[in-house]
Design a protein around this motif. Structure first.
Motif, PDB file in Angstrom:
ATOM      1  N   ALA A 248      52.989 -64.930  86.563  1.00 31.78           N
ATOM      2  CA  ALA A 248      53.941 -65.061  87.662  1.00 31.78           C
ATOM      3  C   ALA A 248      53.580 -64.131  88.820  1.00 31.78           C
ATOM      4  O   ALA A 248      53.692 -64.501  89.994  1.00 31.78           O
ATOM      5  CB  ALA A 248      55.360 -64.769  87.163  1.00 31.78           C
ATOM      6  N   ALA A 249      53.125 -62.926  88.488  1.00 32.16           N
ATOM      7  CA  ALA A 249      52.732 -61.978  89.532  1.00 32.16           C
ATOM      8  C   ALA A 249      51.469 -62.456  90.243  1.00 32.16           C
ATOM      9  O   ALA A 249      51.336 -62.329  91.469  1.00 32.16           O
ATOM     10  CB  ALA A 249      52.506 -60.600  88.918  1.00 32.16           C
ATOM     11  N   ILE A 250      50.524 -63.012  89.490  1.00 30.65           N
ATOM     12  CA  ILE A 250      49.289 -63.520  90.083  1.00 30.65           C
ATOM     13  C   ILE A 250      49.585 -64.683  91.036  1.00 30.65           C
ATOM     14  O   ILE A 250      49.069 -64.744  92.158  1.00 30.65           O
ATOM     15  CB  ILE A 250      48.306 -63.954  88.976  1.00 30.65           C
ATOM     16  CG1 ILE A 250      47.792 -62.720  88.219  1.00 30.65           C
ATOM     17  CG2 ILE A 250      47.138 -64.756  89.553  1.00 30.65           C
ATOM     18  CD1 ILE A 250      47.030 -63.045  86.949  1.00 30.65           C
ATOM     19  N   VAL A 251      50.418 -65.612  90.586  1.00 28.68           N
ATOM     20  CA  VAL A 251      50.781 -66.755  91.429  1.00 28.68           C
ATOM     21  C   VAL A 251      51.457 -66.283  92.711  1.00 28.68           C
ATOM     22  O   VAL A 251      51.153 -66.774  93.811  1.00 28.68           O
ATOM     23  CB  VAL A 251      51.692 -67.725  90.645  1.00 28.68           C
ATOM     24  CG1 VAL A 251      52.308 -68.765  91.576  1.00 28.68           C
ATOM     25  CG2 VAL A 251      50.911 -68.409  89.528  1.00 28.68           C
ATOM     26  N   PHE A 252      52.352 -65.325  92.593  1.00 29.79           N
ATOM     27  CA  PHE A 252      53.022 -64.791  93.784  1.00 29.79           C
ATOM     28  C   PHE A 252      52.007 -64.225  94.772  1.00 29.79           C
ATOM     29  O   PHE A 252      52.041 -64.541  95.974  1.00 29.79           O
ATOM     30  CB  PHE A 252      54.021 -63.710  93.392  1.00 29.79           C
ATOM     31  CG  PHE A 252      54.484 -62.873  94.562  1.00 29.79           C
ATOM     32  CD1 PHE A 252      55.296 -63.410  95.538  1.00 29.79           C
ATOM     33  CD2 PHE A 252      54.069 -61.546  94.693  1.00 29.79           C
ATOM     34  CE1 PHE A 252      55.703 -62.648  96.634  1.00 29.79           C
ATOM     35  CE2 PHE A 252      54.461 -60.780  95.773  1.00 29.79           C
ATOM     36  CZ  PHE A 252      55.279 -61.324  96.756  1.00 29.79           C
ATOM     37  N   LEU A 253      51.089 -63.389  94.299  1.00 30.95           N
ATOM     38  CA  LEU A 253      50.126 -62.758  95.207  1.00 30.95           C
ATOM     39  C   LEU A 253      49.215 -63.779  95.873  1.00 30.95           C
ATOM     40  O   LEU A 253      48.742 -63.558  96.996  1.00 30.95           O
ATOM     41  CB  LEU A 253      49.291 -61.728  94.445  1.00 30.95           C
ATOM     42  CG  LEU A 253      50.009 -60.439  94.047  1.00 30.95           C
ATOM     43  CD1 LEU A 253      49.109 -59.575  93.173  1.00 30.95           C
ATOM     44  CD2 LEU A 253      50.472 -59.653  95.274  1.00 30.95           C
ATOM     45  N   ALA A 254      48.958 -64.893  95.202  1.00 30.93           N
ATOM     46  CA  ALA A 254      48.115 -65.939  95.774  1.00 30.93           C
ATOM     47  C   ALA A 254      48.870 -66.849  96.734  1.00 30.93           C
ATOM     48  O   ALA A 254      48.249 -67.604  97.493  1.00 30.93           O
ATOM     49  CB  ALA A 254      47.502 -66.778  94.659  1.00 30.93           C
ATOM     50  N   VAL A 265      47.459 -53.324  94.886  1.00 30.85           N
ATOM     51  CA  VAL A 265      47.265 -53.343  93.439  1.00 30.85           C
ATOM     52  C   VAL A 265      48.656 -53.227  92.828  1.00 30.85           C
ATOM     53  O   VAL A 265      49.289 -52.175  92.917  1.00 30.85           O
ATOM     54  CB  VAL A 265      46.354 -52.207  92.963  1.00 30.85           C
ATOM     55  CG1 VAL A 265      46.185 -52.261  91.444  1.00 30.85           C
ATOM     56  CG2 VAL A 265      44.996 -52.283  93.651  1.00 30.85           C
ATOM     57  N   LEU A 266      49.134 -54.316  92.245  1.00 27.05           N
ATOM     58  CA  LEU A 266      50.508 -54.407  91.770  1.00 27.05           C
ATOM     59  C   LEU A 266      50.576 -54.108  90.278  1.00 27.05           C
ATOM     60  O   LEU A 266      50.112 -54.893  89.455  1.00 27.05           O
ATOM     61  CB  LEU A 266      51.052 -55.815  92.033  1.00 27.05           C
ATOM     62  CG  LEU A 266      52.452 -56.128  91.520  1.00 27.05           C
ATOM     63  CD1 LEU A 266      53.492 -55.250  92.218  1.00 27.05           C
ATOM     64  CD2 LEU A 266      52.783 -57.601  91.715  1.00 27.05           C
ATOM     65  N   PRO A 267      51.161 -52.974  89.893  1.00 26.27           N
ATOM     66  CA  PRO A 267      51.342 -52.720  88.466  1.00 26.27           C
ATOM     67  C   PRO A 267      52.373 -53.690  87.872  1.00 26.27           C
ATOM     68  O   PRO A 267      53.453 -53.848  88.427  1.00 26.27           O
ATOM     69  CB  PRO A 267      51.869 -51.275  88.418  1.00 26.27           C
ATOM     70  CG  PRO A 267      51.545 -50.687  89.758  1.00 26.27           C
ATOM     71  CD  PRO A 267      51.630 -51.840  90.708  1.00 26.27           C
ATOM     72  N   VAL A 268      51.994 -54.322  86.791  1.00 27.22           N
ATOM     73  CA  VAL A 268      52.928 -55.186  86.059  1.00 27.22           C
ATOM     74  C   VAL A 268      52.934 -54.629  84.647  1.00 27.22           C
ATOM     75  O   VAL A 268      52.300 -55.140  83.737  1.00 27.22           O
ATOM     76  CB  VAL A 268      52.474 -56.665  86.100  1.00 27.22           C
ATOM     77  CG1 VAL A 268      53.560 -57.565  85.500  1.00 27.22           C
ATOM     78  CG2 VAL A 268      52.163 -57.104  87.525  1.00 27.22           C
TER      79      VAL A 268
END
Length: 275
Positions: A248-254, A265-268
């Motif tokens: 979900a975080a990857i999709v958001f950043l893209a 660099v987003l810590p998850v």
């Protein structure tokens, strides 16, 4: 009365997305998430059976996916993946060599996710073979693929690259020396790419997962110096996340929803990096 603008979208209909390590774990969850949002997904993995399974899963739900099998630390495999991504989705589309997003011709999103874990070896215990393998797969392979994809993104005037870094990219106590060095390198690559191409429509970001439920292999000697030293810090890991959380975080950043996020660099990690 003027209507407020619509919120930025996480819709990827008509776009081509490359996901590496897409046969399992975070990569698998990411490939499925992009497909659910309408993307044509290139399912890149070293394991042919896993790539085929994810591709079939996407197609069963009405999505579009193309499997690409091979070791992305091999330039020939990288070239084949890029050529496959750029090829028309249908043979009768071959006339449109320039292509449009989603039907071949462009690569809109690259997710550099594939990677392997080390044995938590301390610097004095890292063998040449382990060092070279970790750096080749975890850092050189993403570099090779990014370098190959960039000219096509630049020609289109837009593109998003998302790297899977790690909690180990933020500290020195979350993995062995080789993995830590490789993931710190990923952060440097992420930021260099963001600065260099930010005025040409390219965004580059990374997620830094903490403990995550995947099938990544760990081959650790608990009596070795690395695990002995690092074990004291592992109590801060917290509750492992599901692979879908990272996806979900990857999709958001893209997505267009993150259109002004570049070089982040987003810590998850459930707060591990805050400890």
């Amino acid at each position: 009365m003027t209507q407020p603008p619509a919120p930025p979208s996480q819709d990827f209909a008509g776009r081509t997305v490359v996901v590496t390590g897409a046969g399992s774990g975070i990569g698998r969850a990411t490939a499925l998430a992009f497909a659910e949002r309408g993307a044509r997904v290139l399912v890149a993995d070293l394991n042919a059976e896993s790539a085929a399974e994810v591709t079939a899963r996407i197609e069963e739900t009405g999505g579009t996916a193309v499997p690409v099998v091979g070791d992305l630390s091999d330039q020939a495999v990288v070239d084949r993946l890029v050529a496959t991504a750029l090829a028309p989705a249908h043979p009768d589309a071959a006339q449109g060599a320039g292509g449009t997003s989603g039907s071949g011709g462009t690569i809109d999103v690259l997710v550099n996710n594939a990677g392997i874990m080390d044995s938590m070896s301390a610097v004095a215990d890292v063998t040449d073979a382990e060092w070279e393998r970790l750096l080749r797969i975890n850092l050189t392979a993403p570099f090779l693929l990014t370098r190959a994809v960039l000219p096509h993104m630049l020609a289109a005037g837009r593109g998003a690259v998302v790297f899977t870094a790690s909690e180990a990219a933020l500290r020195g106590s979350a993995a062995g020396a080789a993995y830590t060095a490789a993931k710190h390198g990923i952060v440097g690559l992420t930021k260099s790419l963001a600065v260099t191409y930010r005025h040409r429509g390219i965004r580059s970001n990374a997620v830094a997962p903490g403990g995550t439920l995947t099938n990544i292999r760990l081959d650790i000697d608990p009596e070795a110096a690395g695990p002995q030293a690092l074990g004291a810090y592992m109590g801060n890991v917290g509750q492992p996340a599901a692979a879908e959380t990272q996806a979900a975080a990857i999709v958001f950043l893209a997505s267009d929803a993150a259109s002004n996020i570049n070089g982040a660099v987003l810590p998850v990690d459930g707060g591990w990096s805050a400890v």
